[in-house]
Design a protein around this motif. Structure first.
Motif, PDB file in Angstrom:
ATOM      1  N   PRO A 169      13.351  -6.479   0.165  1.00 51.40           N
ATOM      2  CA  PRO A 169      13.822  -5.351  -0.651  1.00 51.40           C
ATOM      3  C   PRO A 169      14.500  -5.875  -1.921  1.00 51.40           C
ATOM      4  O   PRO A 169      15.629  -6.360  -1.876  1.00 51.40           O
TER       5      PRO A 169
ATOM      6  N   GLY B 241      15.979  -5.407  -5.802  1.00 54.01           N
ATOM      7  CA  GLY B 241      16.526  -4.406  -6.712  1.00 54.01           C
ATOM      8  C   GLY B 241      18.034  -4.469  -6.728  1.00 54.01           C
ATOM      9  O   GLY B 241      18.645  -5.419  -6.234  1.00 54.01           O
TER      10      GLY B 241
ATOM     11  N   SER C  85      19.184   0.979  -5.443  1.00 53.23           N
ATOM     12  CA  SER C  85      17.760   1.268  -5.279  1.00 53.23           C
ATOM     13  C   SER C  85      16.969  -0.023  -5.280  1.00 53.23           C
ATOM     14  O   SER C  85      17.188  -0.892  -6.123  1.00 53.23           O
ATOM     15  N   GLN C  86      16.076  -0.137  -4.324  1.00 51.07           N
ATOM     16  CA  GLN C  86      15.192  -1.300  -4.269  1.00 51.07           C
ATOM     17  C   GLN C  86      13.767  -0.857  -3.976  1.00 51.07           C
ATOM     18  O   GLN C  86      13.530   0.267  -3.535  1.00 51.07           O
ATOM     19  N   ARG C  87      12.844  -1.762  -4.222  1.00 51.26           N
ATOM     20  CA  ARG C  87      11.459  -1.593  -3.795  1.00 51.26           C
ATOM     21  C   ARG C  87      11.206  -2.605  -2.687  1.00 51.26           C
ATOM     22  O   ARG C  87      11.577  -3.774  -2.810  1.00 51.26           O
TER      23      ARG C  87
ATOM     24  N   LEU D  70       8.890  -4.994  -1.178  1.00 54.27           N
ATOM     25  CA  LEU D  70       7.725  -5.682  -1.717  1.00 54.27           C
ATOM     26  C   LEU D  70       7.154  -6.679  -0.718  1.00 54.27           C
ATOM     27  O   LEU D  70       7.900  -7.353  -0.003  1.00 54.27           O
TER      28      LEU D  70
ATOM     29  N   GLU E 268       2.605  -9.253  -6.038  1.00 57.81           N
ATOM     30  CA  GLU E 268       3.429  -8.256  -5.367  1.00 57.81           C
ATOM     31  C   GLU E 268       2.615  -7.035  -4.954  1.00 57.81           C
ATOM     32  O   GLU E 268       1.776  -6.556  -5.717  1.00 57.81           O
TER      33      GLU E 268
ATOM     34  N   ASP F 197       3.654  -3.226  -3.643  1.00 56.41           N
ATOM     35  CA  ASP F 197       4.802  -2.326  -3.504  1.00 56.41           C
ATOM     36  C   ASP F 197       4.630  -1.478  -2.247  1.00 56.41           C
ATOM     37  O   ASP F 197       3.659  -0.733  -2.112  1.00 56.41           O
TER      38      ASP F 197
ATOM     39  N   GLY G 251       7.084   0.655  -1.216  1.00 57.39           N
ATOM     40  CA  GLY G 251       7.858   1.889  -1.315  1.00 57.39           C
ATOM     41  C   GLY G 251       9.326   1.677  -1.632  1.00 57.39           C
ATOM     42  O   GLY G 251       9.838   0.557  -1.652  1.00 57.39           O
ATOM     43  N   SER G 252      10.012   2.786  -1.876  1.00 56.93           N
ATOM     44  CA  SER G 252      11.438   2.776  -2.196  1.00 56.93           C
ATOM     45  C   SER G 252      12.268   2.622  -0.925  1.00 56.93           C
ATOM     46  O   SER G 252      11.975   3.248   0.095  1.00 56.93           O
TER      47      SER G 252
ATOM     48  N   GLN H  12      19.479   9.165  -5.773  1.00 60.35           N
ATOM     49  CA  GLN H  12      18.549   8.198  -5.198  1.00 60.35           C
ATOM     50  C   GLN H  12      18.047   8.685  -3.840  1.00 60.35           C
ATOM     51  O   GLN H  12      16.857   8.569  -3.513  1.00 60.35           O
TER      52      GLN H  12
ATOM     53  N   ASP I 216      10.184  11.940  -1.063  1.00 61.46           N
ATOM     54  CA  ASP I 216       8.978  11.147  -0.808  1.00 61.46           C
ATOM     55  C   ASP I 216       8.611  11.148   0.669  1.00 61.46           C
ATOM     56  O   ASP I 216       7.433  11.107   1.030  1.00 61.46           O
TER      57      ASP I 216
END
Length: 320
Positions: A174, A176, A180-182, A184, A195, A197, A199-200, A227, A234
């Protein structure tokens, strides 16, 4: 209280893929063996605290849906050597040890000697798991990195990790800032990193010393809730009317002065304007709070909603 079978059924019914090897491992490993804190929330798909420091640092075992997601994306098989960066109480390491079997190995690395001491005790019955403080990595032998799981928020992969991934290997991490992170999948092919992705996400910091935070100001709280609205939207966890109410709450929070003293410095924390504002929103907000809490991991404390009655309007103070 729910049990593990009920939890797994709920996860599957919600569309989360639970690999059979992960389900089997979860049935062999009791989360209660990895924390002395209340673990009942785990069966309601919430994070569980496993360590608190005198300085206010907090580390959690991730919510089950996230654990399942991480292990699914790690593509585990018998005999693999898995590196886990960030201890998570040892629970995830125990699950991985069961999945990779007696011929596999698990190396757990963490920046905190306090965390490593804690989990080493929890993992005494797992001879294929080794635990090390990563700041001493020049004194330990880090294996070729084929599968790496990063279990806490970091800004970017450290050099030892990105350089150490072998061709065809990958890390799940994660990446970020704190809010907030993605998630990966970072795979090495022909010497280059690519990379994907996934998701958040919002994880707590990997290093427990970075989890010592002040109570959010009204503006920070507004940003955190924004956030969470995105994540909940989502995931299909929020109705239109609830989302609109949350945005109204965000707007109201932004109207409060940012120089208010934190709630814990008041004789009656419940009288703090930010606390009063959120509690005035009533049952609809309290009902959503367990979802918000689980998504925020250890950044915000719970409103202390009873596990079997999410419509109760009690709350506790904000803590790191």
């Amino acid at each position: 209280m729910r049990n593990l079978d009920e939890l797994l059924k709920i996860l599957k019914d919600s569309g989360i893929e639970v690999p059979s090897v992960v389900e089997s491992a979860m049935k062999k490993v009791d989360v209660e063996d990895f924390t002395e804190h209340d673990s009942s929330g785990f069966y309601y798909d919430r994070p569980v605290v496993f360590l608190e420091t005198p300085e206010g640092g907090v580390k959690t075992i991730s919510a089950p849906h996230m654990i399942v997601t991480l292990l699914h994306n790690l593509e585990l098989n018998l005999g693999q050597h898995i590196v886990i960066y960030g201890a998570k109480g040892g629970y995830i390491s125990a699950l991985v040890a069961h999945i990779v079997g007696e011929d596999g190995r698990v190396t757990v690395l963490d920046p905190s000697s306090e965390v490593i001491t804690h989990i080493s005790s929890n993992l005494r019955g797992y001879p294929t798991v080794e635990c090390h403080v990563i700041k001493d990595n020049h004194d330990i032998s880090i294996p070729e990195l084929n599968r790496v799981l990063v279990t806490g928020q970091i800004q970017e992969l450290p050099d030892w990790l990105s350089d150490g991934i072998i061709d065809g290997g990958f890390a799940i991490a994660p990446l970020g800032d704190r809010n907030s992170q993605r998630l990966l999948k970072i795979e090495k092919q022909d010497g280059e990193l690519f990379e994907t992705d996934l998701g958040s996400v919002i994880f707590g910091p990997l290093d427990i010393s970075n989890s010592i935070v002040d109570t959010p100001s009204p503006t920070e709280m507004a940003e955190l809730i924004e956030q969470v609205i995105e994540l909940m939207n989502d995931a299909g966890l929020v109705e239109d009317n609830e989302r609109n109410k949350l945005y109204d709450l965000v707007a109201d929070l932004r109207l409060l002065p940012d120089d208010l003293p934190p709630p814990e410095e008041m004789d009656e924390p419940g009288e703090h304007p930010m606390m009063k504002l959120m509690m005035e929103k009533g049952e609809w907000f309290v009902h959503l709070w367990p979802i918000i809490q689980s998504m925020m991991e250890n950044r915000i404390a719970s409103f202390d909603t009873p596990k079997d009655d999410l419509d109760t309007s009690g709350h506790s103070d904000f803590v790191p």
